[in-house]
Structures are given as structure tokens and as C-alpha cells.
Design an enzyme around this catalytic site. Structure first.
Site, mmCIF file in Angstrom:
data_model
loop_
_atom_site.group_PDB
_atom_site.id
_atom_site.type_symbol
_atom_site.label_atom_id
_atom_site.label_comp_id
_atom_site.label_asym_id
_atom_site.label_seq_id
_atom_site.Cartn_x
_atom_site.Cartn_y
_atom_site.Cartn_z
ATOM 1 N N ASP A 48 0.846 -1.362 0.012
ATOM 2 C CA ASP A 48 -0.112 0.003 -0.077
ATOM 3 C C ASP A 48 0.805 1.268 -0.063
ATOM 4 O OD1 ASP A 48 -2.722 1.252 0.920
ATOM 5 O OD2 ASP A 48 -1.227 2.094 1.765
ATOM 6 N N TYR A 53 3.319 9.739 -0.365
ATOM 7 C CA TYR A 53 4.472 9.224 0.210
ATOM 8 C C TYR A 53 5.687 9.463 -0.324
ATOM 9 C CZ TYR A 53 0.353 6.511 2.671
ATOM 10 O OH TYR A 53 -0.571 6.118 3.067
ATOM 11 N N LYS A 78 -2.900 6.201 -4.078
ATOM 12 C CA LYS A 78 -4.098 7.098 -3.604
ATOM 13 C C LYS A 78 -3.813 8.549 -4.446
ATOM 14 C CE LYS A 78 -3.766 4.726 0.835
ATOM 15 N NZ LYS A 78 -2.157 4.636 1.065
ATOM 16 N N HIS A 111 -7.500 9.754 -1.385
ATOM 17 C CA HIS A 111 -6.729 9.840 0.121
ATOM 18 C C HIS A 111 -7.513 10.256 1.128
ATOM 19 C CE1 HIS A 111 -2.439 9.215 1.526
ATOM 20 N NE2 HIS A 111 -3.114 9.064 2.504
#
Length: 275
Positions: A48, A53, A78, A111
């Protein structure tokens, strides 16, 4: 459930492994590649990530280099808040796909429920789904009222809602609502960033089974029918987090853990975030 290959079946028939590796705050480059590589070697088949990120490239590279066929690894990413809206989401997806180096993603999520934007964003996800670029679509950090808002006029029901979920935030109403609507709940920060691991109730239950507090909490997730994605970069911890298929908690123990709820978050409240 007897292993890392075990899957929840989403409402469109797509299979999603119950346990995955989360990579939030894992640095792009060798750190994320090494964590993903280790997880895949142990037997994880679910990773994930998210645009936010900034490690999609490393995730994609580790999966490609593993030699495991692409269709055997379930990959989630996301769309970030600043990219929400219809056209901007389509562009953001394209960017994520290029970074990952794949021609499709298994699960694409909104998100956060950005006010005034998340419904348009979700429409873009429906298009990506219909066009075959994603195998499943869903949302993240959505309360019941956000889900109701999307369900009121979506063509394709969200398949997943990924939220903060742990023994201090048991989200009972949300779990029930998702179950009734065929939406798979998924836990981020299942170990409450480590805070929950010193809880005596959990330590005691673990002692009985020869399991660590982390393993007890992750097992609790599974027995509630919640997909879980503990994050770690430590090989021993990644292995430990996966070793939860050889014991079961009793109904009594499940209740004891449920009773630890304080509606306490370690992340922001989806009704009140500003990023």
C-alpha cells in the site's frame, strides 16, 4: 484464513490479501525497495503506497525486480488532496502509474474527503475503473456521511474504505455501515504507531498464545473482517507482522480488546483536516 495469500473478496469479485505492507514515511530509494523486497520474500502479496508518500517508484521497482508476476501482487495507491477534482485526478493517476512502472493499479483510493472535491475525484476513479486502468476503486478516511454522499449518486460503489483503525479507535458504526454496503474496511496505523503495544490487556492475551502484542492486534483486525497494512522497515518486524495465521482469539478476548476503545486518533479527524 491460513496465510499471507488469503484474500478478502471485494464486491466486484477482485481478491485483496488480508495483510499488506504499508509504506507511509518510508524513504524513497533503498529504504522502501528493501522493505518491499523483504515483504515479498516473506510471502506478502499486497503493498500500500500513495502519491503523497513519494515512494511509488521504489515500490514499483522492488515489485518488478522481485520476479513475482505482476498479477500476483496487489498494489494500492492514492490521489493526494492537492490533485483532487476530475481532470487533475486523471493526470495524477497517470503520474502515479508512470512512477510505479505498471500498466494498471489494483486499487486506487481518494486519500482524504476534500470538501467540494471528493465527489468529482471519485467520478474520475469510476472512469479509470471503466477504462480498465484500475481493478478496484475506493476511498480513504471517509466517515459514514462522506460515504453516504458518494453512494447517493455514484455509478460504482466504493470497494474499500481505508481508515485509521485500532483498539483505541474501533469505529464500530463505520465497520457496520461498510459491511452493510459491501465496502471492505481496511486499517491504516493498525498498531497506533506503536502506542497500543504497551497495553496490559493485549500483552496478557499475547502471553497465552506466545504472541507479541502486535500479532494480537493484527489478528484482532482479521477476526473483525478488516484488511490490515502494518508499516515497518525492519525485516524481523515485517516477518512478525505476518505470523498471525496460526492462532485465534476467543470471543471473550475479542470483546476485551474492543473494550479498549477510547475513540482516540493518532491521525487527523476526517471532518477536520487542513492539508
Amino acid at each position: 484464513m491460513n496465510g499471507l495469500q488469503d484474500c478478502a473478496t471485494l464486491h466486484n469479485g477482485v481478491k485483496m490479501p488480508w495483510v499488506g505492507l504499508g509504506v507511509y514515511k518510508v524513504k524513497e530509494g533503498e529504504e522502501v525497495r528493501s522493505a518491499v523486497r523483504t515483504a515479498l520474500e516473506i510471502g506478502y502479496r499486497h503493498v500500500d503506497t500513495a502519491a503523497f508518500y513519494e515512494n511509488e517508484e521504489g515500490v514499483g521497482r522492488a515489485i518488478r525486480e522481485s520476479g513475482i508476476p505482476r498479477e500476483q501482487v496487489f498494489v494500492t495507491t492514492k490521489v493526494w488532496n492537492t490533485d483532487q477534482g476530475y481532470e487533475t485526478t486523471l493526470k495524477a493517476f497517470d503520474k502515479s502509474l508512470k512512477k510505479l512502472g505498471f500498466d494498471y493499479v489494483d486499487l486506487y483510493l481518494v486519500h482524504w474527503p476534500v470538501k467540494g472535491k471528493y465527489k468529482e475525484t471519485y467520478k474520475a476513479l469510476e472512469k479509470l475503473y471503466k477504462d480498465g486502468y484500475v481493478r478496484a476503486i475506493g476511498v480513504s478516511n471517509f466517515h459514514i456521511h462522506h460515504l453516504q454522499d458518494v453512494l447517493a449518486d455514484c455509478e460504482i460503489k466504493p470497494m474499500v474504505n481505508q481508515v485509521e483503525y485500532h483498539p483505541r479507535l474501533t469505529q464500530k458504526e463505520l465497520l457496520t455501515f461498510c459491511r452493510e454496503n459491501g465496502i471492505q474496511l481496511e486499517a491504516w496505523s493498525p498498531l497506533m504507531r506503536g502506542e497500543i503495544l504497551s497495553e496490559p490487556t493485549i500483552i496478557d492475551i499475547g502471553r497465552k498464545y506466545g504472541k507479541t502484542p502486535a500479532q494480537v492486534v493484527l489478528r484482532w483486525d482479521l477476526q473483525h473482517g478488516v484488511v490490515t497494512i502494518p508499516k515497518s522497515v525492519t525485516p524481523a518486524r515485517i516477518k512478525e507482522n505476518a505470523d498471525i495465521f496460526d492462532f485465534s482469539l476467543t470471543d471473550e478476548e475479542m470483546k476485551q480488546i474492543d473494550a479498549l476503545n477510547l475513540n482516540k486518533r493518532v491521525g487527523p479527524d476526517p471532518d477536520n483536516f487542513n492539508f
